[in-house]
Design an enzyme around this catalytic site. Structure first.
Site, PDB file in Angstrom:
ATOM      1  CE  LYS A   1       0.169  -0.133   4.573  1.00  0.00           C
ATOM      2  NZ  LYS A   1       1.582  -0.767   4.546  1.00  0.00           N
TER       3      LYS A   1
ATOM      4  CE1 TYR B   1      -0.501   1.330   8.093  1.00  0.00           C
ATOM      5  CE2 TYR B   1       1.588   3.095   7.776  1.00  0.00           C
ATOM      6  CZ  TYR B   1       0.822   1.383   7.925  1.00  0.00           C
ATOM      7  OH  TYR B   1       2.139   1.169   7.140  1.00  0.00           O
TER       8      TYR B   1
END
Lengths: 414, 414, 414, 414
Positions: free
Chosen positions: A173, A261
């Site tokens: 990611k 995140y």
């Protein structure tokens, strides 16, 4: 001493317990169990099982939960593409701790580094690739999965080439730079009939999984506010930081690197999708070498009415906190997304009592279950828990955050 | 909005910073750096290094501190003897994380368990042994070190047989049942000219190592008191607990099993040797299946005047705490000796302020450095940090503790 | 036992230390000091100072730091206006703990409550007022300071009446509903030549004071981000909550009630003033009884580039946290502004070590030093640490926050 | 911005919610409640209750739990005997926070200190005594209770004189030097028909009370081990420490001063009485000014089989910890017995999860409930929770501990 015969000097453990049955009549204190004399060492010569009850050294079954994994030969083979610190420091060592996966190939543009790692991990020469020869991995039967761990901008092309080679893909990611790239990657996987998983390790982390479970179980009541902050310094004399400072390679700054995140965390902790965002860049260090945003703050608005107040920064020390406030209590992951050290607190505070509960999970490892998930999807022919669509969703939100910061206005997410 | 042009809607990141040089004159708020437009995805076809600056995907050196280990072929080979939960759950997975050691052979009386593990770890049939064939390991060139992880009573014989086979030995603690056995094992190693190391993992644990360093550096001043307690339950329906309940196999009870952490811990934290002990057994569960002492409390007296108040128990939940009190502050390891979760606090308290410092070591692992030490001793032909003499010392002290508990008197340690 | 004569049974403390000088020759263990025999009880009859050394019961001076306060007659007299839970639960009991202040009058619209409290605190009838007779307090010489603890909307009028009566004023925060009201109150104080202080207890709290000191001392480096959140539930069946739900009495919602701690806290922790804000209301409970905003999130932008991400809420449990992130570490007050329970952590985290320091201040009380400050300003004829201008500043910022939330745009603060 | 009409700039809070009913049709985001315009300030002149709804400033009842205490005249009057730091720093200020007690007299051998305190607390000259005139307190009707806070050795005589004067007595712990003295004090109280309470503040501390409750409720299962340690330094240049160093005044050393918290704490946490003890003095500082034992470690054995491992020390920094280990978990009070700062943790640890719960009690004060208990016993004519028999019990145990340390043998407690 008369009144406590248990500890009368001169009696050994065996003797004094023989002087009475059960509790000694005169004693207020329980006796120790009937201890046999200490055994002599078993004979040196000869097989040890002869001299001693074989039960101890023979028959015990493998301990529950410690069952060994698949035989090496049957495990799902992984090629690692990009041998930076995350790959070599976290992914490769943890592959060795899985029960169903194994490391079978390496891909790098740096031949020396690749060869050294190959020797260390016992990877033969015919499983080593560079970016020119990468497409020939199609013929490497030891490779089932290609795990892309390069700078962001290269994700799309490498994923497409991996699918073209007929491999399954695990991709770090953020999935790609743009929503369009993400969609192209998903399409490529579908065309190839191969699995595409995004490396959202936190979703496999026992601490984060436990946090989700606690919120779903109502421990903090109805969530109302999320506060999520991620930050770290980005000293450019550390090689691994250099590409992150470049817009043309990273595709985004602190948001793409660690702010993701906050985005992903708010989504999985709340179990819903944000429908609008607002954002604002703020100060930069003024370092001309840094062409990405270093700090950004944003808000995400959720259908339930929950608001998430977020920030990411390259100008602060390590800060990785996600906090969910509800009408019955609070849940805090801080640090939320470290590689090894996390902390989970659930708190409820009244005027009378504050109850702060820390939950520790002794042997928590997030890399192993993430790698196991990829292996299981290949073996069981099923969709990963964190498929391409999950990666696309975050990129879409982050693109909206950038647009919001640029326009100064609230931006809806379709 | 007029008064803050930085966030004027409609300008993108590139545009608004171009409208002025450096900080905008009218703004009280720093501008974001000059952000280039988001890059397009690189071309799908063709080697990726062509389309993009090769620097990013090629030249970066291996990250500092993440250097790969020795090539597999050159690593020190370990045979594991005894395939219980500690061996299979902690030692074997961590061998894979070392840089200088590898797993090369398995020894077990349970053929099925051994073979399953061999398949999982890729160990060939010619490196599998049982206790009848163990001595033929002498001819197995893949094995440099034999790691003994059996019940205590078998340690001596197996160590002697390993030395007889010409191997180096790593042996679990407690080293043996008696001081005499320990001495015999040391002598056997000396005769064989092979290394003997005792598996005191805590002495390789970064948390305990840091605690030693802090005490030596004077952070808590002059130590005056140690309080050390270790306990856990011993449900006998769990197979791995069964031998620990039997005096003829374990050779001792909670003291030998976990009380040893109090003994060893007080010694390495203080850096001195106890000269006398007092002790007392106390209550037992009354379970006739348990023939060892379940609970014992003892005191160790050190030349400096420090006293260590200790207990070990099979009748309490997990409790693994070592606390050192000094005349300037306190240091607490709690848990001190868990496999993965430890906590280290250093505290100083005055009437005005209390300062409680927690030190966290993110990627601490005690198994890897212990295994590396054994490998290094073999490769460098040097004495281990925790040699046979260290194991003997603890057994000597524990034998004194048992004598003190039996006699009710203070027992000196020569 | 032969080898350790120190503990030979039969010798008492006095005896065994007499058998040798200093450390006993044969002993490895230090001896206890020369302990005299336990004293007999002193004679019952007659003054105790005859039978025993008078030094112990006579001459000791008053302990440092525990000096008694001013004689009661000389203390600064306080009238309390508004006898709600804060006044009766926190202010009145803490007045008794000051050294320079005393409670001398009560003002309430509820005669029964007022009279009961007067009896409990020994306040005579001629020092009791209601809102009709309040202005006659001008003639009450026992009253130096009037402390206004009513709902917000009444602050201005009561402060003006108190000044008109010639008294000094301590007024609860928020100072008033509008900037104009605040200015009028300041002007009234100036005209009257009396002191005006706003009851910012947190600025007198040893924990917050310590936090300021640590930041000024550079413990967390250059601040980059503040995250400040305050919330609590507002059940309307609790009488003290009812006025807070009403716009016409409270003048604002969660922002005015508890969000003010975020505003004031960010300012004193950073030591600078925000120059712009953005804000957004979010969900409400839908309860028609509540006519104020229940939740609001906002950002404050500071000249140094620091951003403060804030929220206040009536829909979450007790949450009172202020966090400052710097480029060398973090500082967290959580809870930051509780009446009695606060916690202060200073953290720095590197890849290698995390260092989490908690600072505890054993006997911290914020009410006493706030009340002492007001008394000192009266006695020393000086400006309070938290004057009217401080209260005005926060109201000005909060008004800007409301405007920002209503307009959706960034609002500058002059 | 078109797609989220809720935040359309230009609409104020009132307007935009009027454009739809309930949730706006196009919005995915809940609206804020119908907020009235901000109120104007009330009129300055005239009674404020005229201009505004009187409900807010009039009718609210006294808040629950904040009821004022007895009228001053009806409260139980306390004379304080001995004006050291504990009396002046903790007891006298907290008397002001009770609802049923008041300070009415002072007794000291230091006239200047006494008179200064009398002025500060508003005590008239006819309520001031020294040790010569103390017996005339019999005629002082303002005094119901005499609270003895002198060095230990004087307790007995002063208590007997207070009873002779017809007063009730609260006496600091340790109750007296010897068991015989304690019994004499109890007898004197019985003869006088007056209450005798010992000042065991920890038994009134909400943290310790909560700990008892949790253990009785089974939160840690069956207790097996107590570890209790109390220590602090005793620098002799601090006046308040000087008498503690003298055997003839203190009657005992660290055991009598702070070790008593271990003794009493183990008893009330376990709810049972120890039947035997063992003990050992250890090193001293060698300071000839100190004639009491500075360090002692001891074990207490309870009928249930629980063992308590204890130490007290004058050679360590502040350490006040009591830990109870059970077969289902642990409970730790650390600090257990500070004046204001305590911490209570309840822990259960399994292989899978560790659950560490901290319980905070925001406004806990142990002095007030202790003083209230004494006042209540006087008013209700009932026995105190911590009567003379409780003080006698601890002295008896501590005498046994001294005998055990002197003899080296286990000593039974009758």
């Amino acid at each position: 001493m008369k009144d406590n015969p248990n500890s009368t000097p001169g009696l050994n453990r065996r003797q004094f317990v023989k002087t009475g049955s059960g509790l000694l009549a005169m004693s207020s204190f329980p006796v120790v169990p009937d201890l046999p004399a200490r055994p002599a060492a078993p004979p040196v010569a000869g097989p040890i099982v002869e001299g001693f009850p074989p039960a101890q050294l023979v028959g015990r079954p493998a301990p529950e939960g410690l069952k060994p994994g698949l035989p090496t030969a049957e495990r799902v083979g992984f090629a690692i593409v990009g041998l930076g610190s995350y790959a070599t420091g976290y992914i490769m060592p943890n592959l060795a701790n899985t029960k169903n996966a194994k490391l079978t190939a390496l891909v790098s543009g740096n031949q020396e580094k690749r060869d050294t790692l190959a020797a260390a991990y016992g990877i033969g020469n015919d499983h080593l690739y560079d970016y020119d020869t990468f497409d020939t991995i199609a013929d490497d039967e030891a490779v089932d999965v290609v795990y892309i761990i390069t700078p962001n901008v290269f994700h799309r092309a490498l994923v497409e080439r991996a699918f073209a080679a007929g491999k399954h893909v695990l991709c770090e990611k953020p999935m790609a730079i743009t929503e369009a790239d993400c969609q192209a990657m998903i399409d490529a996987g579908n065309r190839a009939g191969r699995k595409l998983m995004i490396g959202y390790r936190a979703q496999f982390d026992p601490y984060n999984v436990k946090a989700i479970e606690l919120i779903r179980d109502g421990r903090i009541g109805e969530p109302s506010t999320v506060v999520a902050d991620h930050g770290h310094l980005l000293p450019l004399d550390v090689p691994k930081n250099q590409w992150r400072a470049k817009q043309e390679v990273a595709g985004g700054g602190s948001l793409y690197d660690i702010g993701i995140y906050n985005v992903n965390g708010a989504r999985y902790l709340l179990g819903e999708e944000p429908t609008a965002v607002r954002a604002k860049y703020h100060r930069g260090s003024g370092n001309p070498e840094v062409t990405v945003e270093e700090e950004i703050e944003w808000q995400m608005y959720f259908p339930s009415g929950v608001i998430a107040n977020c920030s990411s920064s390259y100008l602060t020390t390590n800060n990785k906190r996600i906090h969910v406030q509800g009408d019955k209590g609070e849940l805090t992951l801080d640090p939320a997304t470290n590689y090894y050290l996390r902390a989970l607190h659930v708190t409820d505070r009244s005027q009378e009592h504050h109850r702060l509960e820390e939950i520790q999970i002794p042997e928590s490892n997030q890399f192993v279950p993430m790698l196991e998930e990829m292996a299981a999807c290949v073996r069981e022919d099923r969709e990963p828990k964190t498929p391409g669509a999950e990666g696309l969703r975050d990129v879409k939100i982050m693109e909206a955050i950038y647009r919001a910061a640029e326009s100064g206005e609230e931006v809806s997410i379709g």
